[in-house]
Each structure stands twice: as structure tokens, then as C-alpha cells.
Design a protein around this motif. Structure first.
Motif, PDB file in Angstrom:
ATOM      1  N   UNK A  45       0.830  -1.204   0.000  1.00 20.42           N
ATOM      2  CA  UNK A  45       0.000   0.000   0.000  1.00 20.42           C
ATOM      3  C   UNK A  45       0.864   1.255   0.000  1.00 20.42           C
ATOM      4  N   UNK A  57      -8.109   0.207  -4.742  1.00 24.62           N
ATOM      5  CA  UNK A  57      -9.271  -0.333  -4.034  1.00 24.62           C
ATOM      6  C   UNK A  57      -8.845  -1.501  -3.149  1.00 24.62           C
ATOM      7  N   UNK A  63     -11.371  -2.402   7.840  1.00 26.49           N
ATOM      8  CA  UNK A  63     -10.237  -1.876   8.592  1.00 26.49           C
ATOM      9  C   UNK A  63      -9.053  -1.453   7.749  1.00 26.49           C
ATOM     10  N   UNK A  66      -9.543   1.777   6.050  1.00 23.60           N
ATOM     11  CA  UNK A  66      -9.628   2.927   6.961  1.00 23.60           C
ATOM     12  C   UNK A  66      -8.255   3.370   7.430  1.00 23.60           C
ATOM     13  N   UNK A  67      -7.437   2.383   7.809  1.00 29.90           N
ATOM     14  CA  UNK A  67      -6.145   2.736   8.393  1.00 29.90           C
ATOM     15  C   UNK A  67      -5.177   3.297   7.376  1.00 29.90           C
ATOM     16  N   UNK A  68      -5.450   3.063   6.087  1.00 33.65           N
ATOM     17  CA  UNK A  68      -4.501   3.549   5.092  1.00 33.65           C
ATOM     18  C   UNK A  68      -5.107   4.661   4.240  1.00 33.65           C
ATOM     19  N   UNK A  69      -6.154   5.257   4.735  1.00 30.70           N
ATOM     20  CA  UNK A  69      -6.768   6.382   4.039  1.00 30.70           C
ATOM     21  C   UNK A  69      -5.841   7.590   4.181  1.00 30.70           C
ATOM     22  N   UNK A  70      -5.357   8.060   3.053  1.00 31.85           N
ATOM     23  CA  UNK A  70      -4.479   9.233   3.035  1.00 31.85           C
ATOM     24  C   UNK A  70      -3.342   9.099   4.049  1.00 31.85           C
ATOM     25  N   UNK A  71      -2.684   7.964   3.998  1.00 25.99           N
ATOM     26  CA  UNK A  71      -1.768   7.610   5.078  1.00 25.99           C
ATOM     27  C   UNK A  71      -0.429   8.321   5.004  1.00 25.99           C
ATOM     28  N   UNK A  83      -5.827   9.796  -2.789  1.00 25.21           N
ATOM     29  CA  UNK A  83      -6.060  10.197  -1.407  1.00 25.21           C
ATOM     30  C   UNK A  83      -7.429   9.795  -0.894  1.00 25.21           C
ATOM     31  N   UNK A  84      -8.252   9.224  -1.773  1.00 29.13           N
ATOM     32  CA  UNK A  84      -9.544   8.731  -1.308  1.00 29.13           C
ATOM     33  C   UNK A  84      -9.392   7.276  -0.870  1.00 29.13           C
ATOM     34  N   UNK A  85     -10.367   6.820  -0.130  1.00 22.57           N
ATOM     35  CA  UNK A  85     -10.305   5.458   0.379  1.00 22.57           C
ATOM     36  C   UNK A  85     -11.457   4.635  -0.178  1.00 22.57           C
ATOM     37  N   UNK A  86     -11.129   3.620  -0.947  1.00 22.13           N
ATOM     38  CA  UNK A  86     -12.160   2.766  -1.530  1.00 22.13           C
ATOM     39  C   UNK A  86     -12.046   1.351  -0.968  1.00 22.13           C
ATOM     40  N   UNK A  87     -13.158   0.819  -0.517  1.00 19.63           N
ATOM     41  CA  UNK A  87     -13.104  -0.515   0.067  1.00 19.63           C
ATOM     42  C   UNK A  87     -14.344  -1.313  -0.309  1.00 19.63           C
TER      43      UNK A  87
ATOM     44  N   UNK B  17     -17.630   1.009  -0.195  1.00 21.09           N
ATOM     45  CA  UNK B  17     -17.595   2.062   0.785  1.00 21.09           C
ATOM     46  C   UNK B  17     -16.507   3.030   0.349  1.00 21.09           C
ATOM     47  N   UNK B  24     -12.511  -1.066  11.703  1.00 18.86           N
ATOM     48  CA  UNK B  24     -12.882  -2.445  12.015  1.00 18.86           C
ATOM     49  C   UNK B  24     -12.902  -2.742  13.513  1.00 18.86           C
TER      50      UNK B  24
END
Ligand code: SF4
Lengths: 454, 460
Positions: A45, A57, A63, A66-71, A83-87, B17, B24
Motif C-alpha cells: 500500500x 481499491x 479496517x 480505513x487505516x490507510x486512508x491518506x496515510x 487520497x480517497x479510500x475505496x473498500x 464504501x 474495524x
């Protein structure tokens, strides 16, 4: 001295020890240790993240995304899709029935909405276990949408961060060679292993430009898919952060015959040497002259400014704990340049050669540690009466609790530390933390309280 | 513009999402376990999970966060993680010597089906758990619920593992604070002390994640509820659980296991919710409310009345964890503001009903969404369609606030770019006062910034 878990005895070494130098490394952390290490996914990542016009993606439960959103502070001069977070945010039903459908639908929706140049699909921990064929989904979407859709096999348990780097390189390898190398000049390079943290790639690019070197692509700082696709047209690969990108460089050499050299942009000596090495490679006298002139110009500006910091910092002690060991080499040198000694150095993922090289570099008595933990680190810091600790986010509060200065040299740093300018930032950061008056009030500097009072 | 990729048209999304308003389960379990004294949280999964969760908490609290991991390898993913966990238990007791190891699972260990009850029993049978020490667990699959669910599961595990039905009956009252900050937990204990009520509060992260500088790195800081206290809570006169999402499970467990009568309240954030908390505590313990608390309430009311004109009709978008949102919305409603967009990524039964109750019918246009696809992308799209005067939520809101130029107040988890949340409570009257100050400050700063010269006011 620290209670070192018996199994870890061989992962800690003190230079000057009687026994011959042998450091166990590249092993899995003992289960139950409070390791500072991360996982495969994390490695992939962080390496691919800066490619700004690609879709990233994360396929798995929420999780990891979330933790690597714009990290990391990997800057882009253009698009900022990265810089966006797609999951796919897998739910219980998906775990039972598989997540392929969701991944397929998600990819299609996103590609339609954002028109990215490529898509990276990170397979996290459970994806393999629930039996998703990510490869097949990617292939299908790629055919349908006409852009590269690249699976990144980054299940967390499949090794360490290093294996994640490798998975990222493998994904990149599929991109390189798919664009046209037309128009690329003979004096051309790819910058590998700089991630444009705080704009570092821009600085480095500028140095090369002034030397007369064409930069074909940056992998991955301020990265663009189309540039990476034609990276095979460059005459030389210049690899920094060897831990993450050597694999790619080697593959490119094998596949396209592109030679590579290793460099480091950190610290005055290493920075200059890197530029000279590149100039030397092209055997162009004029380029060498331009390089010399540029380095001279930069140093003339830098040295007087560094002198003040050096005066204040001379004799101070530093400890280093970073992800990859290569970074530590340059740090030891740069600290020495500031008159400081490194009394402890460690990394999460160094290998034998790395540690051997570190041993040669360091002074007698320096502690060298592989895959350390907070207990050990605190005791090293106390034992060596360290003035500044250089590490990452999890180490920062430990240093502060002990009353020790800190400098972030990890991928979340905010200041550009590479290049000539970066050396000045580094000196300023170390200085501002080491010399902060707050430490005079902490128990570690007992007695000096009185000074403050009077 | 950072979020230039947000379209203002809300397209139907079925499977994605984008910019999550949740994370989590395990991180919540880790946070709850830190509220136990001398406890080392343990993540049963890959190394990365533990590293992410520790980093997330460290960034939010600027404190060292200790937790161990089973460090799964390929082998574990095929043959199960039993060997890893057994080794981990030995390693941890030898090296880190906690009183309790609080194990939570991850998506991986859940998917491969590790049976924690059996593994822990095996560890005990094999003598791997020293006399007087404990290994407990909560099942926290990341593909269900959210970080709040993880907190709730670990809070419940504290009860199921420790609360003692045989404990001596006492006059003390058990407080289950839900997922709030260490500052909030401290404030709840303070309020109880001022009322003269003896309480045990757990999980309790005060003095764990807000420790003073001592020049030492305390591996186990002095705070946290002790095992003894939780055991004794089985004999409590009564228990109050705050916030259904985070506390209901633990509260019910205490009631069914030990017969302690439980009262479930919304989080005591804002004036009315605090009233209910104080009143419940007063009634249960049979005490009088001291003048100092009445005065504190009076001061809050006084500021509201002084400043109500600045608040009337302001449109607010708010996102975060369900329990926090319900109480905040109630408070905003009391302040005559209009919470129009309310989003939580945590799937929450009854969420809409609770919010509607909190709104008291005053904001019929409110859009409310919880669970899947209730993310910040959606929230942003709503805002693009019709903007708001204020945004409240965790740090990730700053992108929207910047792009849309909206005043922004940070509240919730995580807050990565400001300090204060671990030190100043948002519960109680004092907490409400702080929230109010922040809201007013945000509006007035904006007014000062935007006012044309001739309307730039000295007195506001
Ligand atoms: S692998 Fe699963 S448990 Fe671990 S961080 Fe990712 S979503 Fe959370």
C-alpha cells in the motif's frame, strides 16, 4: 540492560562484543511480541499509494482501508484520486459467499465514475481464504473497461512488509512496457523508490533537470500511470530505498536490459554522490561539469547554515529505529555530519548485509537491533542516555515519555528531508527537538530545574 | 480541491464504501482492553492489524500504546492459529508479565475458524497461564459491525470473564461509560464523587491514555479498572450502561450473570442527557444533588440563553459513532440548531428512531443513514446538494470542510490533528459547556472572517 527475550538474543548486537558478529534477521517475529513491524499489505500500500491517477481499491473488510486512508504525505501535482479510500467493506455474507461479485461491481462503478488510468486491487488477509479469484475479476474488468486492472497479492500474513514491496513491484512490472518509449532521450532515467513525501521527488527531479537528465518516470512519487507504462524506455534506473524497489530494478534489468544504480538522497555526502554517480554513468563531460557546478552551488548555500546547528549538536547522541535498514546508513552519516554519534540503530526488516554494513559504519559500543520492541527500545534509550530518537509514529510517544527529542523519518513525515534542502530541514528538526527547553523540566535532566527557576 | 472526485449527484452504490465513517472491530476491542489495569491487549491475526490499531490509537492519543500480536504466517492460515496463540501466551507472560492478556480476533482468525475458548482452555490446562493471571477473549470479526462493536464485545468479555455472581453485595454502582475519551471517564467518576456515590467504572482508560510525564515509559500505566473491581461489580447495587451500541451488551451480561439491575442511558453528552444521568445516579443511590452540580448546570443554561441567537436554525452535518451522534443531536436540537445530515458507518438497529426521538420532530428534513454505504462520500454529496453551516465529526471531516468552506468541529474517533479530546471532557455539564464554546467559537470566527469591514463587530 533490557530483558531480551531469549530467542531475541541473536537479534541484538553491541559493536565491540567479543563474540563474532552474527545477527539473526529476516525471521518472523515471535508470536506474542509487541513488534513494531507491519504486514505485507502495508508494504504494498505504501509503495503504490503515490500513483495519483490510479484507483486503489482495498478488497477486504473495512479496517485495512480505513487505516490507510491518506496515510502518507505523498504529494501529487495533479490528480489526487489516491487520497480517497475505496473498500469493498466485506460483510459476513461475503465471507460465506465470496466477495468476487462485490469486487466486480465496485470496480465497474468506480472506473465509470472516475475514469482512472489504471486500478490496483489489494487483496487483504481473508481474500484468499474465502476463495476469491481476484486475478480473474481483474482480468475481466480490464477487458471490459480497457484499462489495466492489477491485482496486488498482499495478504497480511504472507510475510513481512518487504514481501509487500515485492508484491507491489510485481504489479508495477505488469504496467511497465505497455506504453510507447518513443521520443525518450539517451540521457534518461527512472527515479525508483522516492515517494514524494513533502515534495521530495520534486526537489530530486529538479536536480536531474539541472544536470540535463530526462526523468521518464517516478516510481512512485507523484506517479502517473502513463509515465510508468513507458518506463522501460529509460536508459538507467536510479534506485533509492533499495528495500522496496530493488526487486523492480532487477526485473527491469532482466527484461529490458536497463542497468540500475543504488543511491540515497539523504544527507549531504550521499546526495552529492548520487548525482555524481548518475553523471558518471552517462560518461558525459558536460553533464559532469554541470553536476559539479550545481553541487557546489547547493553546498555553498547550505554549509554556512548547517554550521550553527552543528555547533549546538556536536557530541549529542542519537538512536535510530526505522523500517528499512538502507535508510539507517544515510542517517548515521548525516548525524555524523552534524557532529552527533549514533549509539543505537535498528530496523524492522534489515538483512544480513545491511547489518554488516551498519556495523562497519558505527562506533564501538553501538547497539544494533533487528525487529525490536518498545520495552527493548526504551531500555536502550535510557541506557545510552540518548538525546534524539529517529523513528516512526509508534516510537514518537515513547521517546517523549522518556524526555528525549524525536525526529520522524518515516513515511508520515511532514518535512522534506531528502536533498540538500532536506538536510537543512533535518538539522533544524533535530535541533528544535534536542534543544527544546521542555526537556529541562523532565526528570531525565534532573537538577536543571533549578536553572530554570533562577 | 482534495475531494474534487465527489460528484454532487448521489449515484446508487451497491458494493462499495468510499471514505469510511467507521473502522474495524479489533481497534475498539484494543481500546476497551486498555481500560483494564495491567492488561496487554493481544491481536490474534497478522502482524499488520496490530500495527495499524496501535498506530491509530497512538495518533489519536499521542501516547504509547502497547499490544501484542499472534504474528500469523502462511502456516497459521492453513492449520489455524492455535500454535501461535499458545506460544504468544508463553512469550507474553515471560516477557511482559501482565495480569491479563485480552485477546481479540481479526478477520483472518475468524475466517479460518479458530476456537478461542478451546485454545485458552488448552493454555490453562497446559499450565501456560501463571497462578493469579488471566487470559480473556472477545470475538471481533472485522466483517461485522464496526470499531464500536469491537469495543462492546470486549466490554462484555470483561463481565463474562470476571464479574462474580458471588461477590459481596455492596452499595456501589457500576458505570459502563461506552466508547468515550479518558477525559470523559475521569469526568464521570468526578461527577459521581461529587454526588457522593461510590462507583466502579469500566472500561476505564483514564490514567492509561492520558498519562502525565514522569520521565518513564510505563509499559502498564497506573490507570484502568482492576480485575478485583470488576469481580466485585457482580455485587453492585445497580449498573448504568451509557450508549446502547457500546454498553448494552456488557450491561445485560452483568444483569443476567450477577443479577445486577441495569439502566441503559444515552451517553451523557449535552444538557438533557446529563440531567438524566445525574438523576438516575441520584435515584439509584438515594443521594441529594449538591449545589455545586446544580450551579454548574445553571452556568451552562446561562451561556445557552446568553448566546441562543447565534445558534438559531443553523444547519449541521454530523458523522461518527452512533451513541455519540444521538446525544449530540439531542443537544444541537436543544440549542435550536438543525442537524440535517446524520451519518454513521456503524450498522445500528434503531438508529433512525433514536435520532428522531432526539430531534423531537423539529427537523423533518433530516437525512439519516447508518451502516453500509453510510460513508463520508455520501455525506459530502448531500452537502454538495445543499450546504450546511457547521460540520461535526472526526478528523477526516477536514477534507469536506476545506473543500466546501464549512466551519468544522472535531469530535469522535479518530482525531489526528488536534489535541484536547483526551484532556477536556465532552460529557457532563462541563463537557456540554466546552462543546458549546467550540460551536460558538466556530460561528463567530467565521463571522469575523467574512464580515465586510463596516459590519466587523467588536462586541458579539
Ligand atoms: S486484516 Fe482485518 S482485522 Fe486486520 S486491519 Fe484489516 S480489516 Fe482489520
Amino acid at each position: 540492560m533490557a530483558d531480551i527475550l531469549r530467542e531475541r538474543e541473536r537479534q541484538v548486537y553491541r559493536k565491540g562484543d567479543l563474540q563474532p558478529f552474527q545477527l539473526d534477521c529476516e525471521k518472523q517475529s515471535a508470536a506474542g511480541s509487541v513488534s513494531q513491524r507491519a504486514c505485507v499489505f502495508c508494504g504494498s500500500r505504501v509503495v503504490l499509494y503515490p500513483i495519483a491517477d490510479a484507483l486503489h481499491i482495498v478488497h477486504g473488510p473495512i479496517g485495512c482501508a480505513s487505516y490507510t486512508w491518506d496515510i502518507r504525505g505523498a504529494l501529487s501535482s495533479g490528480p489526487e484520486l489516491h487520497r480517497l479510500s475505496f473498500s469493498t467493506d466485506l460483510q459476513e455474507m461475503d465471507v460465506v459467499q465470496g466477495g468476487e461479485k462485490k469486487l466486480y461491481a465496485g470496480l465497474c462503478e468506480l472506473i465509470d465514475a472516475h475514469q482512472p488510468k489504471a486500478a490496483f486491487v489489494y487483496a487483504t488477509c481473508i481474500v484468499g481464504v474465502i476463495g476469491d479469484d481476484v486475478e480473474a475479476v481483474c482480468k475481466r474488468v480490464s477487458l471490459e473497461k480497457g484499462i489495466p486492472v492489477l491485482p496486488v497479492h498482499s495478504e497480511g500474513f504472507k510475510g513481512t512488509k518487504k514481501d509487500g514491496y515485492r508484491a507491489a513491484c510485481d504489479a508495477l512490472l505488469k504496467l511497465v512496457g505497455t506504453g510507447s518509449p518513443e521520443g525518450i532521450t539517451p540521457h534518461s532515467i527512472n527515479i525508483l523508490g522516492d515517494f514524494n513525501l513533502a515534495g521530495e521527488t520534486w526537489m530530486i527531479r529538479d536536480y536531474y533537470k539541472r544536470m540535463g537528465v530526462e526523468v521518464v518516470s517516478c516510481i512512485t512519487g507523484d506517479g502517473r500511470v502513463d509515465e510508468i507504462r513507458r518506463a522501460h524506455g529509460a536508459a538507467l534506473n536510479v534506485v533509492q530505498c533499495s528495500g522496496s524497489m530493488t526487486h523492480l530494478a532487477k526485473q527491469l534489468e532482466e527484461k529490458y536490459g536497463t542497468p540500475f544504480i543504488r543511491v540515497s538522497y539523504f544527507g549531504v555526502e550521499d546526495m552529492s554522490k548520487s548525482l555524481y554517480d548518475v553523471a558518471r554513468h552517462f560518461k558525459d563531460k558536460e553533464m559532469m561539469k554541470r553536476t559539479q557546478a550545481m553541487v557546489r552551488e547547493e553546498l555553498e548555500r547550505l554549509m554556512p547554515q548547517l554550521a550553527d546547528y552543528k555547533r549546538a549538536l556536536t557530541g549529542k547522541r542519537a538512536a535510530i529505529y526505522v523500517g528499512g535498514a538502507f535508510k539507517a546508513f544515510s542517517l548515521v552519516a548525516a548525524l555524523r555530519h552534524l557532529g552527533m554519534t549514533t549509539v543505537m540503530v535498528g530496523s524492522q526488516t534489515g538483512n544480513k548485509d545491511d547489518y554488516e554494513q551498519l556495523r562497519e559504519l558505527c562506533d564501538e559500543g553501538t547497539i544494533i537491533a533487528d525487529d525490536s520492541n518498545p520495552l527493548e527500545l526504551s531500555s536502550f534509550l535510557e541506557e545510552k542516555d540518548v538525546d534524539v530518537f529517529i523513528g516512526g509514529v509508534k516510537e514518537r510517544p515513547i521517546a517523549y515519555k522518556l524526555g528525549i527529542g524525536f525526529c520522524d523519518h518515516n513515511h508520515e513525515r511532514k518535512e522534506a528531508l531528502a536533498g540538500f534542502e532536506g538536510m537543512l530541514n533535518f538539522a533544524r528538526e533535530v535541533y528544535s527537538s534536542v534543544m527544546s527547553p521542555v526537556w529541562r523540566l523532565t526528570p531525565r535532566r534532573r537538577g536543571s530545574n533549578l536553572e530554570v527557576v533562577k | 480541491m482534495l475531494l474534487r472526485h465527489t460528484t454532487d449527484e448521489v449515484l446508487e452504490r451497491t458494493s462499495l464504501t468510499i471514505n469510511p465513517a467507521k473502522t474495524c472491530q479489533p481497534v475498539g476491542a484494543m481500546y476497551a482492553a486498555l481500560g483494564l489495569h495491567n492488561c496487554l491487549p493481544h491481536s490474534h491475526g497478522s502482524q499488520g492489524c496490530c500495527s495499524y490499531h496501535r498506530s491509530a490509537l497512538t495518533k489519536h492519543y499521542k501516547e504509547p500504546v502497547m499490544a501484542a500480536t499472534s504474528s500469523f504466517t502462511e502456516g497459521a492460515s492453513v492449520f489455524g492459529g492455535q500454535a501461535n496463540l499458545l506460544q504468544a501466551i508463553t512469550t507474553i507472560f515471560t516477557l511482559y508479565n501482565p495480569d491479563v492478556i485480552a485477546v481479540h480476533t481479526t478477520c483472518l482468525s475468524e475466517t479460518i475458524g479458530d476456537d478461542l475458548v478451546q485454545i485458552i482452555a488448552k493454555a490453562v490446562a497446559e499450565g501456560k497461564v501463571p497462578e493469579g493471571k488471566h487470559v480473556i477473549h472477545a470475538s471481533t470479526p472485522s466483517y461485522q459491525g464496526s470499531h464500536v462493536t469491537g469495543f462492546s464485545n470486549m466490554a462484555k468479555a470483561l463481565v463474562t470473564y470476571f464479574a462474580d455472581p458471588e461477590a459481596a453485595k455492596s452499595k456501589q454502582i457500576t458505570l459502563m461509560p461506552g466508547w468515550v475519551e479518558p477525559s470523559d471517564m475521569r469526568e464521570l467518576k468526578n461527577l459521581a464523587a461529587r454526588l457522593g456515590v461510590e462507583v466502579t467504572l469500566y472500561p476505564d482508560t483514564s490514567d492509561v491514555l492520558d498519562t502525565p510525564h514522569t520521565g518513564k515509559h510505563e509499559f502498564y500505566p497506573k490507570g484502568g479498572a482492576t480485575v478485583e473491581q470488576i469481580k466485585a461489580s457482580g455485587g453492585s447495587l445497580a449498573a448504568i450502561g451509557m450508549g446502547p451500541s457500546a454498553s448494552q451488551a456488557a450491561l445485560e451480561a452483568l444483569q443476567s450473570k450477577c443479577g445486577v439491575p441495569g439502566t441503559l442511558l444515552e451517553l451523557p453528552i449535552g444538557l438533557q442527557a446529563t440531567d438524566r444521568f445525574i438523576d438516575t445516579l441520584r435515584t439509584l443511590a438515594g443521594v441529594e444533588v449538591p449545589q455545586s452540580i446544580t450551579d454548574e448546570r445553571g452556568r451552562l443554561l446561562d451561556v445557552i440563553s446568553d448566546m441562543h441567537q447565534y445558534l438559531h436554525g443553523k444547519r449541521v452535518a454530523i458523522f461518527g459513532d452512533p451513541d455519540q451522534l444521538v446525544s449530540l443531536v439531542e443537544f444541537l436540537n436543544l440549542l435550536d440548531m438543525k442537524p440535517v445530515y446524520i451519518v454513521t458507518g456503524t450498522p445500528t438497529p434503531q438508529f433512525e428512531t433514536r435520532i428522531q426521538t432526539a430531534l423531537g420532530g423539529n427537523v423533518p428534513e433530516a437525512k439519516i443513514k447508518a451502516g453500509l454505504q453510510a460513508d463520508m462520500y455520501l455525506l459530502h454529496q448531500w452537502i454538495k446538494q445543499e450546504s450546511v453551516d457547521l460540520l461535526i465529526g472526526n478528523t477526516y471531516g477536514k477534507y469536506i470542510a476545506r473543500d466546501e468552506d464549512i466551519p468544522f468541529i472535531r469530535h469522535g474517533f479518530p482525531i489526528l490533528d488536534r489535541v484536547g479530546h483526551s484532556y477536556f471532557p465532552s460529557v457532563g455539564y462541563a463537557g456540554a459547556m466546552r462543546l458549546l464554546e467550540k460551536i460558538l467559537g466556530a460561528f463567530m470566527d467565521r463571522q469575523d472572517r467574512d464580515a465586510p469591514e463596516e459590519r466587523f463587530e467588536l462586541t458579539m
